[in-house]
Design a protein around this motif. Structure first.
Motif, PDB file in Angstrom:
ATOM      1  N   THR A  63      -6.248   2.091  -7.250  1.00 38.63           N
ATOM      2  CA  THR A  63      -6.025   3.435  -6.724  1.00 38.63           C
ATOM      3  C   THR A  63      -7.377   4.038  -6.389  1.00 38.63           C
ATOM      4  O   THR A  63      -8.351   3.839  -7.109  1.00 38.63           O
TER       5      THR A  63
ATOM      6  N   TRP B 113      -2.217   3.138   9.112  1.00 36.25           N
ATOM      7  CA  TRP B 113      -3.014   2.025   8.615  1.00 36.25           C
ATOM      8  C   TRP B 113      -2.680   0.819   9.459  1.00 36.25           C
ATOM      9  O   TRP B 113      -1.508   0.482   9.658  1.00 36.25           O
TER      10      TRP B 113
ATOM     11  N   THR C  79      -3.495  -3.987  -8.985  1.00 31.87           N
ATOM     12  CA  THR C  79      -3.186  -2.692  -8.369  1.00 31.87           C
ATOM     13  C   THR C  79      -4.409  -1.799  -8.521  1.00 31.87           C
ATOM     14  O   THR C  79      -4.989  -1.706  -9.603  1.00 31.87           O
TER      15      THR C  79
ATOM     16  N   MET D 132       0.851  -1.163   0.000  1.00 30.31           N
ATOM     17  CA  MET D 132       0.000   0.000   0.000  1.00 30.31           C
ATOM     18  C   MET D 132       0.895   1.223   0.000  1.00 30.31           C
ATOM     19  O   MET D 132       1.898   1.263   0.703  1.00 30.31           O
TER      20      MET D 132
ATOM     21  N   PHE E  71     -11.385  -3.200   1.539  1.00 29.26           N
ATOM     22  CA  PHE E  71     -11.027  -1.937   2.188  1.00 29.26           C
ATOM     23  C   PHE E  71     -12.305  -1.303   2.703  1.00 29.26           C
ATOM     24  O   PHE E  71     -13.215  -1.010   1.941  1.00 29.26           O
TER      25      PHE E  71
ATOM     26  N   THR F 228      -2.294  -5.888  -4.491  1.00 25.84           N
ATOM     27  CA  THR F 228      -2.560  -7.159  -3.830  1.00 25.84           C
ATOM     28  C   THR F 228      -1.650  -8.238  -4.423  1.00 25.84           C
ATOM     29  O   THR F 228      -1.346  -8.224  -5.612  1.00 25.84           O
TER      30      THR F 228
ATOM     31  N   MET G 188      -4.753   6.693  -2.226  1.00 20.91           N
ATOM     32  CA  MET G 188      -4.045   5.481  -1.851  1.00 20.91           C
ATOM     33  C   MET G 188      -3.885   4.568  -3.065  1.00 20.91           C
ATOM     34  O   MET G 188      -4.746   4.546  -3.942  1.00 20.91           O
ATOM     35  N   GLN G 189      -2.787   3.823  -3.066  1.00 13.81           N
ATOM     36  CA  GLN G 189      -2.590   2.783  -4.072  1.00 13.81           C
ATOM     37  C   GLN G 189      -2.428   1.451  -3.342  1.00 13.81           C
ATOM     38  O   GLN G 189      -1.612   1.328  -2.430  1.00 13.81           O
ATOM     39  N   PHE G 190      -3.226   0.478  -3.730  1.00 14.73           N
ATOM     40  CA  PHE G 190      -3.208  -0.856  -3.132  1.00 14.73           C
ATOM     41  C   PHE G 190      -2.725  -1.847  -4.181  1.00 14.73           C
ATOM     42  O   PHE G 190      -3.269  -1.887  -5.281  1.00 14.73           O
TER      43      PHE G 190
END
Length: 129
Positions: free
Chosen positions: A93, A109, A91, A1, A49, A35, A31-33
């Motif tokens: 955002t 977080w 990915t 993240m 999320f 996985t 935010m950028q996630f």
């Protein structure tokens, strides 16, 4: 993240569902996630999320207990929000909004559902942004 961008004193345009910030200001976080493919092997198979994972620290470094992005869900259009369900090996955002005091010093977080104590926690000092 990753925390990509922070907008302090973020304002809401024409949204009757989002009232004014009760704690001082809205803090918008892009935010950028990312996985991992191994997420497919977990019991859930996806990452969800919610926003409760996010928090804030005040100027003294103490947790601001009332901060979470759940209260800001109504302040964003769905197209702006971080996705609520993320698939493995992808990915994503999106934005989250926290209602925080004006003297907020950091964003945090924490995996609220990690009962093992092994999941990492993150802290982004806002002066570094």
């Amino acid at each position: 993240m990753r925390l990509l961008q922070v907008q302090e004193s973020w304002t809401v345009d024409n949204n009757f569902m989002c009232t004014g910030a009760e704690n001082g200001q809205y803090l918008a976080l892009e935010m950028q996630f990312t996985t991992l493919p191994a997420l497919a092997d977990s019991s859930e198979g996806t990452y969800t999320f919610i926003g409760w994972e996010l928090g804030a620290l005040d100027a003294s470094g103490a947790p601001f207990e009332e901060a979470n992005a759940f209260s800001g869900l109504f302040c964003l259009d769905q197209s702006q929000q971080a996705p609520s369900e993320m698939q493995p090996g992808q990915t994503y955002t999106g934005w989250a909004v926290l209602d925080v005091p004006a003297d907020v010093s950091a964003v945090t977080w924490t995996d609220l559902f990690d009962f093992t104590g092994e999941a990492p926690s993150y802290r982004w000092v806002l002066a570094d942004q």
